[in-house]
Each structure stands twice: as structure tokens, then as C-alpha cells.
Design a protein around this motif. Structure first.
Motif, mmCIF file in Angstrom:
data_model
loop_
_atom_site.group_PDB
_atom_site.id
_atom_site.type_symbol
_atom_site.label_atom_id
_atom_site.label_comp_id
_atom_site.label_asym_id
_atom_site.label_seq_id
_atom_site.Cartn_x
_atom_site.Cartn_y
_atom_site.Cartn_z
ATOM 1 N N LYS A 56 0.825 -1.213 0.000
ATOM 2 C CA LYS A 56 0.000 0.000 0.000
ATOM 3 C C LYS A 56 0.864 1.271 0.000
ATOM 4 N N LYS A 57 2.046 1.175 0.578
ATOM 5 C CA LYS A 57 2.942 2.331 0.575
ATOM 6 C C LYS A 57 3.456 2.612 -0.826
ATOM 7 N N GLU A 58 3.821 1.565 -1.557
ATOM 8 C CA GLU A 58 4.387 1.722 -2.887
ATOM 9 C C GLU A 58 3.336 1.796 -3.992
ATOM 10 N N ALA A 59 2.206 1.119 -3.765
ATOM 11 C CA ALA A 59 1.130 1.084 -4.776
ATOM 12 C C ALA A 59 -0.200 1.361 -4.080
ATOM 13 N N PRO A 60 -0.458 2.620 -3.709
ATOM 14 C CA PRO A 60 -1.636 2.952 -2.895
ATOM 15 C C PRO A 60 -2.968 2.643 -3.556
ATOM 16 N N GLN A 61 -3.013 2.540 -4.885
ATOM 17 C CA GLN A 61 -4.287 2.277 -5.563
ATOM 18 C C GLN A 61 -4.517 0.791 -5.849
ATOM 19 N N LEU A 62 -3.559 -0.042 -5.481
ATOM 20 C CA LEU A 62 -3.700 -1.475 -5.718
ATOM 21 C C LEU A 62 -4.871 -2.022 -4.890
ATOM 22 N N ASP A 63 -5.732 -2.793 -5.540
ATOM 23 C CA ASP A 63 -6.917 -3.362 -4.886
ATOM 24 C C ASP A 63 -6.555 -4.757 -4.369
ATOM 25 N N LEU A 64 -6.228 -4.844 -3.074
ATOM 26 C CA LEU A 64 -5.779 -6.101 -2.488
ATOM 27 C C LEU A 64 -6.931 -6.886 -1.878
ATOM 28 N N GLU A 65 -6.886 -8.199 -2.061
ATOM 29 C CA GLU A 65 -7.847 -9.091 -1.395
ATOM 30 C C GLU A 65 -7.084 -10.291 -0.861
ATOM 31 N N ILE A 66 -7.343 -10.643 0.396
ATOM 32 C CA ILE A 66 -6.740 -11.804 1.034
ATOM 33 C C ILE A 66 -7.831 -12.853 1.204
ATOM 34 N N ILE A 67 -7.611 -14.055 0.649
ATOM 35 C CA ILE A 67 -8.614 -15.108 0.758
ATOM 36 C C ILE A 67 -7.982 -16.345 1.395
ATOM 37 N N ASP A 68 -8.834 -17.205 1.922
ATOM 38 C CA ASP A 68 -8.388 -18.422 2.590
ATOM 39 C C ASP A 68 -7.997 -19.461 1.544
ATOM 40 N N SER A 69 -6.796 -20.027 1.691
ATOM 41 C CA SER A 69 -6.397 -21.086 0.745
ATOM 42 C C SER A 69 -7.085 -22.397 1.080
ATOM 43 N N ALA A 70 -7.400 -22.625 2.378
ATOM 44 C CA ALA A 70 -8.261 -23.732 2.810
ATOM 45 C C ALA A 70 -7.855 -25.079 2.221
ATOM 46 N N GLY A 71 -6.561 -25.299 2.033
ATOM 47 C CA GLY A 71 -6.102 -26.574 1.505
ATOM 48 C C GLY A 71 -6.275 -26.751 0.010
ATOM 49 N N ILE A 72 -6.860 -25.744 -0.651
ATOM 50 C CA ILE A 72 -7.076 -25.849 -2.100
ATOM 51 C C ILE A 72 -6.423 -24.653 -2.804
ATOM 52 N N GLY A 73 -5.320 -24.195 -2.235
ATOM 53 C CA GLY A 73 -4.669 -23.013 -2.782
ATOM 54 C C GLY A 73 -4.217 -23.184 -4.214
ATOM 55 N N HIS A 74 -3.670 -24.351 -4.553
ATOM 56 C CA HIS A 74 -3.211 -24.576 -5.928
ATOM 57 C C HIS A 74 -4.382 -24.554 -6.908
ATOM 58 N N GLU A 75 -5.515 -25.087 -6.485
ATOM 59 C CA GLU A 75 -6.697 -25.050 -7.352
ATOM 60 C C GLU A 75 -7.183 -23.620 -7.522
ATOM 61 N N ARG A 76 -7.073 -22.824 -6.464
ATOM 62 C CA ARG A 76 -7.472 -21.416 -6.579
ATOM 63 C C ARG A 76 -6.571 -20.665 -7.551
ATOM 64 N N LEU A 77 -5.298 -21.036 -7.599
ATOM 65 C CA LEU A 77 -4.404 -20.454 -8.605
ATOM 66 C C LEU A 77 -4.828 -20.900 -10.002
ATOM 67 N N ARG A 78 -5.101 -22.177 -10.164
ATOM 68 C CA ARG A 78 -5.498 -22.709 -11.473
ATOM 69 C C ARG A 78 -6.758 -22.024 -12.002
ATOM 70 N N LEU A 79 -7.709 -21.764 -11.088
ATOM 71 C CA LEU A 79 -8.990 -21.194 -11.475
ATOM 72 C C LEU A 79 -8.965 -19.670 -11.527
ATOM 73 N N ASN A 80 -7.775 -19.087 -11.341
ATOM 74 C CA ASN A 80 -7.612 -17.623 -11.347
ATOM 75 C C ASN A 80 -8.389 -16.945 -10.224
ATOM 76 N N GLU A 81 -8.684 -17.691 -9.156
ATOM 77 C CA GLU A 81 -9.314 -17.087 -7.985
ATOM 78 C C GLU A 81 -8.275 -16.376 -7.127
ATOM 79 N N ALA A 82 -7.009 -16.732 -7.305
ATOM 80 C CA ALA A 82 -5.912 -16.096 -6.582
ATOM 81 C C ALA A 82 -4.754 -15.856 -7.545
ATOM 82 N N ASP A 83 -4.006 -14.792 -7.278
ATOM 83 C CA ASP A 83 -2.824 -14.479 -8.076
ATOM 84 C C ASP A 83 -1.556 -15.062 -7.464
ATOM 85 N N LEU A 84 -1.593 -15.248 -6.148
ATOM 86 C CA LEU A 84 -0.405 -15.689 -5.428
ATOM 87 C C LEU A 84 -0.838 -16.545 -4.252
#
Length: 304
Positions: free
Chosen positions: A123-151
Motif C-alpha cells: 500500500k505504501k508503494e502502490a496505494p491504488q492497488l486493490d488487495l484481497e486476502i482469501i483463505d487457501s483452505a487446503g485448495i490453494g493450488h486449485e485457486r491459482l489454477r482457477l484464477n481465484e488467486a494471483d499468489l
């Protein structure tokens, strides 16, 4: 189904309509989200039905359901639209003007110990970045595959060509005991440890702690008194009891207030990692965010 339509006549706007209807499960809500008439949404979906020779959506019990083929088409459409946006983006990335949405999947440990520093730095370097934190809940890799998460952030060890990863730091395990516990006065031997009653964090059955895997390798097992899905509130269970809980060392410093912290006699460690996909590997904003995350954990690497 009408006569098939040339698939090359489909543009990215039509795919975006499909994605939106799939996400919202409503033609009306999709039209509102996209700022168009419902008739335009219906026309686009009818056109795509002819292109893919599939109904895409059907109504059952007054609800709109996607077909299995539609699910697969939407997954690929999301990939295509993301790649095209990256292709159309300016080659130079300026964090001060970046306003994209960026989603990080993680669990309790990372939300407590890593995410606050990451959010402040981003937020200090990119104040307009729209951040969202979501639960990986054991399916983090699937969330990456489905584009539900970027990282994806956490102790993940899955090796597949589709994924990239970078180690942030390693963690030791420690034990939490009430100060009045008979074994709280000195270091625990392995036999002492195995003789105690344990609170076992199961992580909802989606992930297994490295110390449990190491004990099984040795043919040993814990005396489990209670199982919990998350480290949240662990200190309340241990306090005033004869129970012991095993957690990563850095987490113990946060949740172990007022408790005795002893080294775990099971000799193993866990690695906290960044995980991402080939889809975002060369994206300027993703590369910048990953570098910021890595730099924000530099102090922890020095401690190790």
C-alpha cells in the motif's frame, strides 16, 4: 440448438459476458454488472451456445446452473482474457498508478505473521492497488489454477510444471505448555513429548504438519486428546491444562502469550513459500508484488 457459428467471430467482450453470467448465475445481475441491457446478455449467450454447441446454462428449481462444458469453457476464457490484458498492458509497470486487483491466498499463520507487513509495504508503494486476502483452505493450488488467486503463500510442497515457487524462509517447531505443567521446567525429550496429551491442529484435514509426517516415518505417534481445525484460539485450550500444542516457532511468539515455549524434540522444519502459475510468471505487476513479498520477509531470513 441453431446452426453452428464460426468460433473466430467470438470476441473478448463476449467471453467476458460469459464469465460474468457464470460468476453471478444471473442474466439480470450480469447485465447490471456490465452496464448493458439484459437483451444484450441474452443475445451474446445465445451466440455462444451456437458457437460451442452446448446450452451452457440451464434452469432447474428456478436457479441458473452451468453445464460441465460451460465450466471448462469459462476456465479457459478466464485464462485467455487474463493473458490478453497482460499483452495489452504497457511494458513499463508503475506501482504508483497501478489500480489492478491482486488476490493472495493463505491461511491463519500467514495472515497473522506475514500479511500485515506485506499489505503495509504494498500500500505504501502502490496505494491504488486493490488487495484481497482469501483463505487457501487446503485448495490453494486449485485457486491459482482457477484464477481465484494471483499468489499462494504458505508451506506448500506440490511440484508440477504449471507452478513456480520461491522459498521465503524456514521454520522450526516448538511446544506450548501451561507454566504450571509438570514438564514445563526444562527441555522435552522425545519420550517425554510422546507421553503427553496433545492438541493436534488438523488444518481441516487439508494439510499435514511436517512433525507429524516425521513421527510417522519413525513409526511413532502422538497421544491426541483433542483435534482442532486451526491454530486460532490454541492458547486458550492449552492455558490451565496439561495439554501440549506443537506450532511453528514464529506463530508461538504471537499465540503463546503467557505460556511456556519449549523446543519440539521432533527434528524437522517447514518452508514458507510463494507459489504462482505460468499464467502470471512474466506479468510485470505480479513480478513486482512477488519481489515486494520476498523483500518484506528479509528480516525473518536473517533471523534463521
Amino acid at each position: 440448438m441453431s446452426k453452428s457459428v464460426d468460433p473466430l467471430g467470438v470476441d473478448f467482450r463476449a467471453l467476458q459476458v460469459l464469465i460474468c453470467v457464470h460468476q453471478l448465475r444471473s442474466f439480470t445481475r450480469a447485465a447490471e454488472e456490465l452496464g448493458v441491457n439484459q437483451s444484450a446478455v441474452s443475445y451474446t449467450i445465445d451466440k455462444l451456445r451456437n458457437v460451442f454447441q452446448d446450452p451452457l446454462f440451464v434452469r432447474q428449481a428456478r436457479r441458473l446452473h452451468a453445464t460441465a462444458r460451460c465450466d471448462g469453457i469459462v476456465h479457459e476464457a478466464e485464462r485467455l482474457t487474463t493473458e490478453f490484458r497482460q499483452l495489452a498492458a504497457p511494458p513499463e509497470f508503475d506501482p504508483h498508478t497501478a489500480a489492478q486487483k491482486f488476490t493472495i491466498a493463505c491461511n491463519f499463520y500467514e495472515r497473522v505473521l506475514i500479511i500485515p507487513d506485506i499489505v503495509h509495504a504494498l500500500k505504501k508503494e502502490a496505494p491504488q492497488l486493490d488487495l484481497e486476502i482469501i483463505d487457501s483452505a487446503g485448495i490453494g493450488h486449485e485457486r491459482l489454477r482457477l484464477n481465484e488467486a494471483d499468489l499462494l503463500l504458505g508451506p506448500f510442497e506440490r511440484d508440477e510444471p504449471y507452478f513456480f515457487r520461491r522459498d521465503l524462509y524456514k521454520e522450526r517447531y516448538v511446544c506450548l505448555l501451561d507454566p504450571s505443567h509438570p514438564k514445563a521446567g526444562g527441555d522435552l525429550s522425545l519420550e517425554d513429548y510422546l507421553g503427553l496429551e496433545h492438541v493436534l491442529v488438523t488444518y481441516g484435514g487439508q494439510w499435514r504438519s511436517r512433525y507429524i509426517i516425521e513421527l510417522e516415518r519413525q513409526g511413532r505417534e502422538l497421544k491426541v486428546a483433542i483435534r482442532v481445525p486451526s491454530p486460532a484460539g490454541l492458547e486458550l485450550l492449552v492455558s490451565g491444562s496439561d495439554l501440549v500444542a506443537t506450532v511453528p516457532e514464529r506463530l508461538a511468539k504471537v499465540v503463546g502469550q503467557g505460556l511456556r515455549i519449549l523446543p519440539c524434540p521432533v527434528q524437522t522444519t517447514i518452508a514458507i513459500r510463494l507459489v504462482w502459475t505460468t499464467l502470471t510468471h512474466r506479468s510485470p505487476i505480479h513480478m513486482w508484488v512477488r519481489d515486494m513479498v520476498y523483500r518484506s520477509t528479509a528480516a525473518t531470513r536473517r533471523e534463521w
